[in-house]
Write a protein that holds these residues in place. Structure first.
Motif, PDB file in Angstrom:
ATOM      1  N   GLU A   1       0.692  -1.679  -0.019  1.00 29.58           N
ATOM      2  CA  GLU A   1       0.102   0.113  -0.311  1.00 29.58           C
ATOM      3  C   GLU A   1       1.246   1.276  -0.358  1.00 29.58           C
ATOM      4  O   GLU A   1       0.956   2.555  -0.689  1.00 29.58           O
TER       5      GLU A   1
ATOM      6  N   ARG B   1       3.713   1.407  -1.577  1.00 27.16           N
ATOM      7  CA  ARG B   1       4.101   1.838  -3.074  1.00 27.16           C
ATOM      8  C   ARG B   1       3.116   3.412  -3.561  1.00 27.16           C
ATOM      9  O   ARG B   1       4.298   3.260  -4.591  1.00 27.16           O
ATOM     10  N   THR B   2       2.288   3.280  -3.292  1.00 27.37           N
ATOM     11  CA  THR B   2       0.762   4.130  -4.040  1.00 27.37           C
ATOM     12  C   THR B   2       0.677   5.335  -3.431  1.00 27.37           C
ATOM     13  O   THR B   2       0.338   5.932  -4.418  1.00 27.37           O
TER      14      THR B   2
ATOM     15  N   LYS C   1      -0.769   5.819   5.041  1.00 29.74           N
ATOM     16  CA  LYS C   1      -0.586   6.000   4.082  1.00 29.74           C
ATOM     17  C   LYS C   1      -1.471   7.918   4.172  1.00 29.74           C
ATOM     18  O   LYS C   1      -0.055   8.271   3.508  1.00 29.74           O
TER      19      LYS C   1
END
Length: 321
Positions: A39, A41-42, A202
């Protein structure tokens, strides 16, 4: 709980359940951390899509700094802590006064370590905090709220605009309330969190990346770097003193021993030590020339080339970086 708030949260991307992590509580340790890494990486991809807005914000901040204004962060919870963290890193990294970049968190300093009940909902406190630091029309206010609906951040943005300050919203929910309170909206869509609603993950990472850009890019444009070296670094501890020695050596091509001596002669002023080494001037002359150049090392070096300051070939030394 107001039904309207429940409905509002239901509509936020950051509050949605992530379909890729529905069996989170059944995962092994390696599966858990792999899911989190996948996750994460996004996040950079999402931030890349809002770089034009980040660049506009940087330009506004640089203009404000040039006119004697400040960059002020205001947020609650994780968002507020990230703002305070970014602000606190500027003096040692760029040699600026602590008043140049200010971090405000709902609930005050206690909220840095402890949850302060109701602080994020206190709109009046946001105005009071900004009045306490005498926010002015020359300043830039960045309201931070992953959800985009935090009353403290929204109130700070409204007050900033009411006095003519530039208002910038940073959120992870495009179209959320604070985006309508700002002159510039930076809203990367990072999607649902691994753990539903835990926006320190995130969303927090995206905010940290953006704040890194806002201050670093602005300070570099304010000539706080030479190449990619921190020439206004404040060497306030052993690690930073060692780093300063390495910076002088890397910038000039001199030995570590020569760099150490140059720093001592320059009163541990990294930029001055570099200029002495590159210009061939003695320390008092170099200090005067650097001051005449507004403290901008490249301007001082260019002036030195025109004046033929001494035995060191500046252009040749420049090519070694």
């Amino acid at each position: 709980m107001e039904p309207s708030l429940l409905s509002e949260l239901d509509g936020l991307v950051s509050e949605a359940r992530n379909p890729r992590t529905g069996r989170l509580d059944r995962m092994s340790a390696i599966e858990l951390v792999q899911a989190m890494n996948d996750e994460d990486r996004t996040v950079a991809v999402a931030v890349a899509k809002v770089l034009p807005e980040v660049a506009v914000a940087v330009e506004r901040i640089v203009t404000a700094f040039g006119e004697g204004g400040r960059l002020v962060y205001a947020g609650a919870g994780t968002s507020g802590r990230l703002g305070v963290l970014d602000a606190s890193e500027c003096p040692p990294t760029f040699g600026v006064d602590a008043s140049m970049v200010v971090g405000l968190i709902a609930g005050g300093d206690r909220a840095l370590r402890h949850a302060v009940e109701g602080a994020e909902d206190d709109e009046a406190a946001a105005v009071a905090d900004l009045q306490r630091i005498t926010l002015s029309g020359k300043d830039v206010l960045v309201g931070l709220a992953a959800s985009g609906r935090t009353p403290y951040a929204a109130s700070a943005l409204r007050y900033a605009r009411s006095i003519g300050a530039t208002a910038i919203a940073v959120t992870c929910n495009p179209g959320s309330p604070i985006t309508h309170e700002a002159d510039i909206s930076i809203a990367p869509e990072v999607g649902p969190e691994v753990l539903a609603g835990s926006t320190r993950l995130k969303s927090g990472t995206a905010q940290k990346l953006i704040l890194n850009m806002l201050t670093t890019a602005s300070m570099v444009q304010m000539s706080k770097a030479f190449g990619n070296l921190m020439v206004d670094l404040r060497a306030s501890n052993e690690k930073l003193r060692a780093r300063a020695v390495r910076i002088v050596a890397q910038a000039t091509g001199c030995s570590i021993a020569e760099a150490g001596e140059a720093l001592v002669d320059a009163g541990h002023d990294t930029k001055l030590a570099i200029f002495v080494q590159l210009s061939g001037l003695d320390t008092p002359q170099a200090k005067t020339r650097l001051a005449d150049a507004g403290g901008i090392l490249r301007v001082a070096l260019d002036a030195g080339i025109d004046a033929g300051p001494g035995p060191r070939p500046l252009q040749a030394r420049e090519t070694r970086k």
